[in-house]
Write an enzyme that holds these catalytic residues in place. Structure first.
Site, PDB file in Angstrom:
ATOM      1  N   TYR A   1      -0.199   0.541  10.629  1.00 50.99           N
ATOM      2  CA  TYR A   1      -0.557   0.078   9.283  1.00 50.99           C
ATOM      3  C   TYR A   1       0.627   0.251   8.328  1.00 50.99           C
ATOM      4  CZ  TYR A   1      -3.081  -0.209   4.821  1.00 50.99           C
ATOM      5  OH  TYR A   1      -3.497  -0.554   3.557  1.00 50.99           O
TER       6      TYR A   1
ATOM      7  N   SER B   1       0.848  -1.194   0.000  1.00 48.87           N
ATOM      8  CA  SER B   1       0.000   0.000   0.000  1.00 48.87           C
ATOM      9  C   SER B   1       0.877   1.235   0.000  1.00 48.87           C
ATOM     10  CB  SER B   1      -0.877  -0.009   1.258  1.00 48.87           C
ATOM     11  OG  SER B   1      -1.405   1.251   1.556  1.00 48.87           O
TER      12      SER B   1
END
Length: 315
Positions: A186, A160
């Protein structure tokens, strides 16, 4: 310095477009988190090209519905479902133990994002790192022999743009000292997923196994349930079919034969950056650094060994 890889495809390309003309008959693929979002589109495109696809999912009923929808869409029943909870190492071990065939494609697609409060697994691992990275690491290593037996296999790590928010903090992986921050946790997990592709390729390319990582782009899915929804400007958003395109490219396109240890976005190798761009494009240098990749592999191996002997850990 190696030349960046480009393809005829780009931002608006769909999964079906990048796999057009590719025949995957006789090949097997495992996709984690294939019951929703870009995982479903990845599975549908690979199955439509002839692959036998296994969805490794936590919610089996949702996976079975996805498999039925794919069968109806492509007119063939090539998708099956197996239970897999990436946050549970015992579940990963069961999945691996039950796998007894050569595996040509492994798509590490499942993920969670920005849990608002610090959560830990039974081992004491921070939940995003445990799910997004440790679960996939254990799965990939566990399936090594099946990948090697395929006579040419690909591992795809869905990372990501979140990699741009944090490197892997080796001295405090599980927020024992740092104040917990959902986005930093994250980001760390997504940097780790990119590093997995780098080291897997270094270790295994001699056996015909190549791994690459990717940023699928901004797609409105359940992934954003803790962030209030997708906030990316409309012109930078993708449909699920467009979001799955880079995954499918890395999983199946002959354009990527013999290519590994790279990070892609919009169907091309991403530039390596040393500071975060305003448009969140590219991959951080620390997320593709070979030294970091080797260190992380060794740390993860040690964590797995320790986790197999205890369910304790920092609380």
């Amino acid at each position: 310095m190696t030349e960046r890889i480009t393809t005829p495809f780009g931002f608006t390309s769909t999964a079906d477009e990048v796999i057009a003309g590719v025949d995957l008959t006789g090949r097997r693929a495992v996709i984690t988190g294939g019951a929703a979002g870009i995982g479903v589109e990845t599975a549908r495109s690979l199955a439509a090209a002839g692959a036998e696809v296994v969805l490794g999912v936590r919610r089996v009923a949702a996976g079975e519905q996805a498999a039925a929808d794919i069968a109806a869409a492509i007119g063939a029943d090539r998708v099956t479902v197996r239970e897999l909870d990436l946050a549970n190492q015992e579940s990963v071990r069961r999945f691996v133990a039950d796998w007894d065939q050569p595996l040509h494609i492994l798509v590490n697609n499942a993920g969670i994002m920005a849990l608002p409060e610090l959560e830990r697994t039974a081992e004491g691992w921070e939940m995003q790192f445990a799910t997004n990275f440790m679960g996939h690491f254990a799965l990939t290593v566990g399936l090594h022999d099946a990948l090697a037996a395929a006579g040419g296999a690909r591992v795809v790590s869905v990372s990501s743009s979140g990699n741009l928010f944090s490197p892997v903090i080796f001295d405090d992986l599980h927020f024992a000292f740092r104040p917990y921050d959902p986005l930093l946790a994250y980001g760390q997990s997504k940097s780790a997923e990119a590093l997995l592709a780098v080291e897997a390729t270094r270790r295994w390319s001699g056996e015909g196994i190549y791994a690459n990582a990717l940023n699928p782009g901004a797609i409105a899915t359940g992934l954003q349930k803790h962030t209030g929804g997708l906030r990316t400007p409309k012109e930078r958003q993708k449909t699920p079919q467009q979001g799955a395109a880079t995954s499918v490219l890395l999983a199946a396109s002959p354009l990527l034969d013999g290519i590994g240890g790279r990070y892609f976005e919009d169907c091309a190798e991403a530039p390596v950056v040393t500071e975060r761009p305003a448009d969140y494009s590219g991959v951080a240098a620390y997320a593709v650094d070979p030294g970091n990749a080797e260190r992380l592999w060794n740390v993860a191996s040690d964590l797995m060994t320790a986790g197999a002997t205890t369910s304790g850990g920092a609380r």
